[in-house]
Design a protein around this motif. Sequence first.
Motif, PDB file in Angstrom:
ATOM      1  N   ARG A  91       1.507   6.891  -6.844  1.00 20.86           N
ATOM      2  CA  ARG A  91       0.452   7.857  -7.202  1.00 20.86           C
ATOM      3  C   ARG A  91       0.907   9.300  -6.998  1.00 20.86           C
ATOM      4  O   ARG A  91       0.509  10.187  -7.748  1.00 20.86           O
ATOM      5  N   GLU A  92       1.730   9.524  -5.975  1.00 19.08           N
ATOM      6  CA  GLU A  92       2.251  10.869  -5.737  1.00 19.08           C
ATOM      7  C   GLU A  92       3.190  11.319  -6.854  1.00 19.08           C
ATOM      8  O   GLU A  92       3.252  12.513  -7.161  1.00 19.08           O
ATOM      9  N   ARG A  93       3.881  10.370  -7.449  1.00 18.38           N
ATOM     10  CA  ARG A  93       4.905  10.697  -8.429  1.00 18.38           C
ATOM     11  C   ARG A  93       4.453  10.546  -9.876  1.00 18.38           C
ATOM     12  O   ARG A  93       5.097  11.078 -10.792  1.00 18.38           O
TER      13      ARG A  93
ATOM     14  N   PHE B 169       2.075   1.858  -3.517  1.00 13.91           N
ATOM     15  CA  PHE B 169       1.022   2.446  -4.350  1.00 13.91           C
ATOM     16  C   PHE B 169       0.884   3.943  -4.082  1.00 13.91           C
ATOM     17  O   PHE B 169       0.774   4.757  -5.014  1.00 13.91           O
ATOM     18  N   VAL B 170       0.923   4.335  -2.812  1.00 15.83           N
ATOM     19  CA  VAL B 170       0.825   5.760  -2.456  1.00 15.83           C
ATOM     20  C   VAL B 170       1.992   6.536  -3.058  1.00 15.83           C
ATOM     21  O   VAL B 170       1.816   7.620  -3.647  1.00 15.83           O
ATOM     22  N   LEU B 171       3.183   6.009  -2.924  1.00 17.20           N
ATOM     23  CA  LEU B 171       4.367   6.683  -3.461  1.00 17.20           C
ATOM     24  C   LEU B 171       4.290   6.830  -4.973  1.00 17.20           C
ATOM     25  O   LEU B 171       4.648   7.874  -5.532  1.00 17.20           O
TER      26      LEU B 171
ATOM     27  N   ASP C  68       0.824  -1.210   0.000  1.00 17.46           N
ATOM     28  CA  ASP C  68       0.000   0.000   0.000  1.00 17.46           C
ATOM     29  C   ASP C  68       0.858   1.260   0.000  1.00 17.46           C
ATOM     30  O   ASP C  68       0.517   2.263  -0.640  1.00 17.46           O
ATOM     31  N   LYS C  69       1.980   1.212   0.698  1.00 20.57           N
ATOM     32  CA  LYS C  69       2.886   2.359   0.687  1.00 20.57           C
ATOM     33  C   LYS C  69       3.471   2.564  -0.704  1.00 20.57           C
ATOM     34  O   LYS C  69       3.586   3.712  -1.183  1.00 20.57           O
TER      35      LYS C  69
ATOM     36  N   THR D 259      10.488   1.985  -1.313  1.00 20.57           N
ATOM     37  CA  THR D 259      10.694   3.402  -1.614  1.00 20.57           C
ATOM     38  C   THR D 259      11.593   3.583  -2.827  1.00 20.57           C
ATOM     39  O   THR D 259      11.290   4.381  -3.728  1.00 20.57           O
TER      40      THR D 259
END
Length: 379
Positions: free
Chosen positions: A278-280, A274-276, A271-272, A364
């Motif tokens: 989507r931010e980029r 995916f968040v990273l 999930d982290k 990351t």
Amino acid sequence: MHAEDPIYLDYNASTPLLPEVVDAMLPWLRGGFGNPSSSHVYGRRARAAIEAARAEVAALIGCAPEELVFTSGGTEANNLAIRGVAEALPDRPQIITSNIEHPATMRCCVELSKRKNRVSIVRADAEGRVRAEDVARELSDATGVITVIHANNETGVLQPIEEITRAAWRAGAVVHTDAAQSVGKVPIHVATLGVDLLSIAGHKLYAPKGVGALFIRKDMPIAPFMVGAGHERGIRPGTENVPAIVGLGVAAARAARDLEEEGARVKVLRDKLFVLLRERVPGLLLNGHADKRLPNTLNVRFPRVSGTALLAEAAEVAASTGSACHDGHEAASSVILAMGVKPEEALGSVRLTLGRGTTEAESTRAAEALAAAWRKLAR
């Protein structure tokens, strides 16, 4: 893996052997050469090792050890289940499957359709899930076997197997599920699922390649498609691969011990990631259901780029796409297309699958590498 190797995010393709799996296999690769069908001490030792492994794998999925047959992997298990039941039930020639199956299932069904069987294909929805009511509509007195994957190998989406089996019972049909991707990742109990047959692949849960198993419910009619001696109750003839079977047993026991803990850990990392991303990457989209999927699987669409080109550019990441390349022309994944995604968008799909070796730092770094590759290709 070596320090200079790329970050491995392809655990749905194959997993490394666990150290304890290697340790358990080594004695059988060195001195444990006895044929498990032999009556002398060398054979008895090998037979005892096989039966211990059978009990460990059976415990992982909640079946009796005698309901488990060892195979060469998930592909053979799927073929044995589908072909075996189709041949054993000639008066029920209909096979029901879905349009998001692994080729080991789909191609088997296609081959049977060229003979005496009629294959009905149920379509998945936009979230990559087969609807149980759609399967129920296809049922008839002629239905012999229903085969629907438990968790799709590309999207990780979990299918409603319990609801499908309830419908099948009413029609007297047999249910098989390919659980190669899900065994060892999520809790599975054959009685809860209600299935009659379930396939396992060793190299998806940190056991060797070339070994798998098929759960066959007691008294299930099934015809072997190979003949020989009476190995594996005559259902799968051929001298058993003792080292690999031992390794599968140890991997199953480890999975049973820390299934929930490891599942929760990789879900957080997934999930982290995916968040990273989507931010980029503006416009990045998820392929498949947001919640009903394997905890380790993230399949996303990168806009305006090819997934194959993206992974080639992001050399720091080892992952995969579901696309195929023939004669230099890339074709979108049939699974993603089956969900109604446009071909030009489906080509941007990338499957990122995490495992026991994945760390937060790697997640990351992978997000940064993939985003950098996307910016370079999409500008």
